[in-house]
Write a protein that holds these residues in place. Structure first.
Motif, PDB file in Angstrom:
ATOM      1  N   PRO A 144       0.869  -1.203  -0.148  1.00  0.00           N
ATOM      2  CA  PRO A 144      -0.162  -0.077   0.084  1.00  0.00           C
ATOM      3  C   PRO A 144       0.935   1.259   0.132  1.00  0.00           C
ATOM      4  O   PRO A 144       1.596   1.298   0.709  1.00  0.00           O
ATOM      5  CB  PRO A 144      -0.860  -0.207   1.113  1.00  0.00           C
ATOM      6  CG  PRO A 144      -0.985  -1.719   1.582  1.00  0.00           C
ATOM      7  CD  PRO A 144       0.233  -2.108   1.177  1.00  0.00           C
ATOM      8  N   GLY A 145       0.587   2.217  -0.780  1.00  0.00           N
ATOM      9  CA  GLY A 145       1.221   3.403  -1.108  1.00  0.00           C
ATOM     10  C   GLY A 145       2.134   3.498  -2.180  1.00  0.00           C
ATOM     11  O   GLY A 145       2.800   4.375  -2.793  1.00  0.00           O
ATOM     12  N   GLN A 200       3.013   3.092  -6.286  1.00  0.00           N
ATOM     13  CA  GLN A 200       2.505   3.736  -7.575  1.00  0.00           C
ATOM     14  C   GLN A 200       3.732   3.490  -8.638  1.00  0.00           C
ATOM     15  O   GLN A 200       4.757   3.768  -8.447  1.00  0.00           O
ATOM     16  CB  GLN A 200       2.117   5.415  -7.392  1.00  0.00           C
ATOM     17  CG  GLN A 200       1.803   5.877  -8.678  1.00  0.00           C
ATOM     18  CD  GLN A 200       1.336   7.138  -8.589  1.00  0.00           C
ATOM     19  OE1 GLN A 200       0.383   7.402  -7.792  1.00  0.00           O
ATOM     20  NE2 GLN A 200       1.954   8.226  -9.459  1.00  0.00           N
ATOM     21  N   GLN A 227      -8.986  -1.604  -4.322  1.00  0.00           N
ATOM     22  CA  GLN A 227      -8.060  -0.946  -3.721  1.00  0.00           C
ATOM     23  C   GLN A 227      -6.622  -0.709  -4.766  1.00  0.00           C
ATOM     24  O   GLN A 227      -5.830  -0.079  -4.333  1.00  0.00           O
ATOM     25  CB  GLN A 227      -7.283  -2.015  -2.746  1.00  0.00           C
ATOM     26  CG  GLN A 227      -8.134  -2.474  -1.607  1.00  0.00           C
ATOM     27  CD  GLN A 227      -7.462  -3.207  -0.399  1.00  0.00           C
ATOM     28  OE1 GLN A 227      -6.371  -2.819  -0.349  1.00  0.00           O
ATOM     29  NE2 GLN A 227      -8.252  -3.833   0.104  1.00  0.00           N
ATOM     30  N   GLU A 242      -6.142   1.764  -8.344  1.00  0.00           N
ATOM     31  CA  GLU A 242      -6.678   2.831  -9.041  1.00  0.00           C
ATOM     32  C   GLU A 242      -5.858   2.757 -10.442  1.00  0.00           C
ATOM     33  O   GLU A 242      -4.786   2.923 -10.402  1.00  0.00           O
ATOM     34  CB  GLU A 242      -6.375   4.119  -8.229  1.00  0.00           C
ATOM     35  CG  GLU A 242      -7.453   4.268  -7.058  1.00  0.00           C
ATOM     36  CD  GLU A 242      -7.483   5.560  -6.510  1.00  0.00           C
ATOM     37  OE1 GLU A 242      -8.004   5.597  -5.364  1.00  0.00           O
ATOM     38  OE2 GLU A 242      -6.692   6.241  -6.803  1.00  0.00           O
ATOM     39  N   GLU A 273      -2.077   2.965  -9.063  1.00  0.00           N
ATOM     40  CA  GLU A 273      -1.890   3.320  -7.828  1.00  0.00           C
ATOM     41  C   GLU A 273      -2.476   2.439  -6.757  1.00  0.00           C
ATOM     42  O   GLU A 273      -3.626   1.921  -6.981  1.00  0.00           O
ATOM     43  CB  GLU A 273      -2.498   4.725  -7.445  1.00  0.00           C
ATOM     44  CG  GLU A 273      -2.087   5.222  -6.449  1.00  0.00           C
ATOM     45  CD  GLU A 273      -2.644   6.924  -6.324  1.00  0.00           C
ATOM     46  OE1 GLU A 273      -3.255   7.318  -7.342  1.00  0.00           O
ATOM     47  OE2 GLU A 273      -2.509   7.738  -5.201  1.00  0.00           O
ATOM     48  N   PRO A 316      -3.335   2.740  -3.188  1.00  0.00           N
ATOM     49  CA  PRO A 316      -3.237   3.705  -1.997  1.00  0.00           C
ATOM     50  C   PRO A 316      -2.937   3.351  -0.799  1.00  0.00           C
ATOM     51  O   PRO A 316      -3.519   2.174  -0.463  1.00  0.00           O
ATOM     52  CB  PRO A 316      -4.688   4.476  -2.343  1.00  0.00           C
ATOM     53  CG  PRO A 316      -5.143   3.944  -3.356  1.00  0.00           C
ATOM     54  CD  PRO A 316      -4.309   2.590  -3.825  1.00  0.00           C
ATOM     55  N   PHE A 317      -2.297   3.967   0.039  1.00  0.00           N
ATOM     56  CA  PHE A 317      -2.177   3.846   1.427  1.00  0.00           C
ATOM     57  C   PHE A 317      -3.419   3.692   2.306  1.00  0.00           C
ATOM     58  O   PHE A 317      -3.547   2.810   3.108  1.00  0.00           O
ATOM     59  CB  PHE A 317      -0.818   4.765   1.869  1.00  0.00           C
ATOM     60  CG  PHE A 317      -0.413   4.285   3.345  1.00  0.00           C
ATOM     61  CD1 PHE A 317      -1.068   5.020   4.428  1.00  0.00           C
ATOM     62  CD2 PHE A 317       0.197   3.291   3.900  1.00  0.00           C
ATOM     63  CE1 PHE A 317      -0.928   4.596   5.775  1.00  0.00           C
ATOM     64  CE2 PHE A 317       0.928   2.988   5.009  1.00  0.00           C
ATOM     65  CZ  PHE A 317      -0.055   3.701   6.001  1.00  0.00           C
ATOM     66  N   ASN A 318      -4.084   4.558   1.910  1.00  0.00           N
ATOM     67  CA  ASN A 318      -5.229   4.779   2.828  1.00  0.00           C
ATOM     68  C   ASN A 318      -6.485   4.324   2.105  1.00  0.00           C
ATOM     69  O   ASN A 318      -7.005   5.063   1.153  1.00  0.00           O
ATOM     70  CB  ASN A 318      -5.552   6.272   3.149  1.00  0.00           C
ATOM     71  CG  ASN A 318      -4.462   6.618   4.383  1.00  0.00           C
ATOM     72  OD1 ASN A 318      -4.198   6.022   5.169  1.00  0.00           O
ATOM     73  ND2 ASN A 318      -4.134   7.857   4.157  1.00  0.00           N
ATOM     74  N   SER A 362     -10.132   3.652   0.897  1.00  0.00           N
ATOM     75  CA  SER A 362     -11.149   4.640   0.648  1.00  0.00           C
ATOM     76  C   SER A 362     -12.505   3.818   1.218  1.00  0.00           C
ATOM     77  O   SER A 362     -13.343   4.565   1.610  1.00  0.00           O
ATOM     78  CB  SER A 362     -11.200   4.976  -0.617  1.00  0.00           C
ATOM     79  OG  SER A 362     -11.537   3.862  -1.548  1.00  0.00           O
ATOM     80  N   THR A 370       3.795   4.553   6.483  1.00  0.00           N
ATOM     81  CA  THR A 370       4.409   5.373   4.972  1.00  0.00           C
ATOM     82  C   THR A 370       5.678   5.292   5.167  1.00  0.00           C
ATOM     83  O   THR A 370       6.606   5.541   5.988  1.00  0.00           O
ATOM     84  CB  THR A 370       3.687   6.711   4.921  1.00  0.00           C
ATOM     85  OG1 THR A 370       4.000   7.605   6.025  1.00  0.00           O
ATOM     86  CG2 THR A 370       2.136   6.612   5.054  1.00  0.00           C
TER      87      THR A 370
END
Lengths: 183, 156
Positions: free
Chosen positions: A62-63, A65, A102, A104, A146, A148-150, A152, B156
């Motif tokens: 996660p995070g 790209q 998860q 994109e 992508e 994403p880390f967070n 949605s 992160t």
């Protein structure tokens, strides 16, 4: 038989003779050849070059790209040709399916495109590409993935995306003519 | 008649299309991973026959076996009269000043007055310290079993 009767019978016979007795007609006709130059149809083809990922990530977390870049070669022949190029997202397979939300994917412009003289090329907000005019187009595109880390979606456990895979081995770009109705 | 054929009355379309396929391979995701084990020389007997207000500490090792850096927290539940404390660094010679653990995860600190949790990078190992403390009001001959849960959450 009086003269009037004889004349009538003669006229009737003449009419019958003219009509061919069985109702056939003798209309005159002729034909003329109309010379027409050959009508040549154009063509519409698309090819994609072998692309590359940047950066190359062996194991996504996660995070992360990355961008896959390739060049689309569109040959559009036809005085009034125009059309749309789209990425067929159905060709991308994600496993497990629950992890699909998860990732994109966005399609955008890459480096500067080669556009034929007098033609136009537009990258649209809906991630389609439209072209207008004949010629050979060289269109660099960038597919951004992508992770994403967070997350949605709070209803999906973030850990569902562990050991997941996203297959891009049959990514399909389609070009479709969008000409107006021929009157 | 010839004119009718050319006109295509009815508005039929002949739209061309083509497609190109590229092989962009596939991407795969990793996993998080955290392992904990007592350091060499661990002895459960060290926590036997403790007197009220006594504390005994033993070291342990945490290893990040996954693909992501993690921030650490810990929780534990002990019987009344016993307190468990944890530190994200080597065992000191004196009692730990961190708060006693309870069933709710609390951040693992490298020092009692730190404000940020300890983080551990992929492939890295960290030395920690676990302390058992007997409260002043502990009942004689009482005993407690407990389990420690150390939680790692990706940063992160």
């Amino acid at each position: 038989m009086n003269k009037f009767t004889k004349g009538s019978i003669a006229a009737s016979a003449a009419v019958l003779l003219l009509l061919g007795g069985a109702g056939s007609l003798a209309y005159w006709n002729d034909d003329a050849a109309l010379a027409v130059d050959p009508i040549n149809a154009g063509q519409l083809t698309i090819d994609a070059s072998t692309g590359a990922w940047a950066p190359e990530i062996a194991s996504w977390v996660p995070g992360d790209q990355a961008v896959y870049s390739t060049v689309l070669a569109v040959v559009a022949e036809g005085d009034n040709i125009q059309g749309t190029i789209e990425l067929e997202l159905d060709s991308v397979e994600i496993s497990p399916l629950e992890a699909a939300g998860q990732f994109e994917l966005t399609l955008g412009a890459g480096a500067a495109a080669t556009v034929p003289d007098g033609a136009a090329l537009t990258f649209n907000a809906d991630q389609s590409i439209t072209f207008d005019g004949p010629g050979t187009y060289a269109i660099p595109v960038a597919l951004t993935v992508e992770f994403p880390f967070n997350l949605s979606d709070e209803n999906v456990s973030p850990n569902i995306s562990q050991n997941a895979s996203v297959d891009f081995d049959s990514v399909s770009f389609t070009v479709t003519q969008t000409a107006a109705m021929v009157p | 008649m010839l004119g009718v054929v050319l006109s295509g009355v009815g508005g039929s379309y002949a739209l061309w299309n083509d497609s190109a396929v590229v092989d962009a391979g596939s991407i795969s995701t990793g996993t998080p991973g955290l392992e904990a084990q007592w350091a060499a020389g661990h002895d459960d007997a060290l926590w036997q026959n403790l007197l009220p207000e006594e504390s005994r500490r033993q070291p342990f090792t945490l290893t990040n076996t996954g693909d992501v850096p993690m921030a650490l927290s810990a929780s534990a539940v002990a019987a009344p009269g016993f307190e468990v404390r944890i530190l994200g660094s080597s065992c000191p010679t004196s009692a730990l000043a961190t708060s006693a653990l309870n069933g709710t995860p609390t951040v693992l600190l490298a020092a009692a007055f730190d404000t940020e949790p300890v983080t551990i990078a992929p492939g890295a190992a960290l030395s920690g310290c676990l302390e058992v403390h007997v409260a002043a009001d502990a009942m004689p001959a009482s005993e407690s079993t407990f389990s420690i849960t150390i939680d790692g959450r990706q940063t992160t």
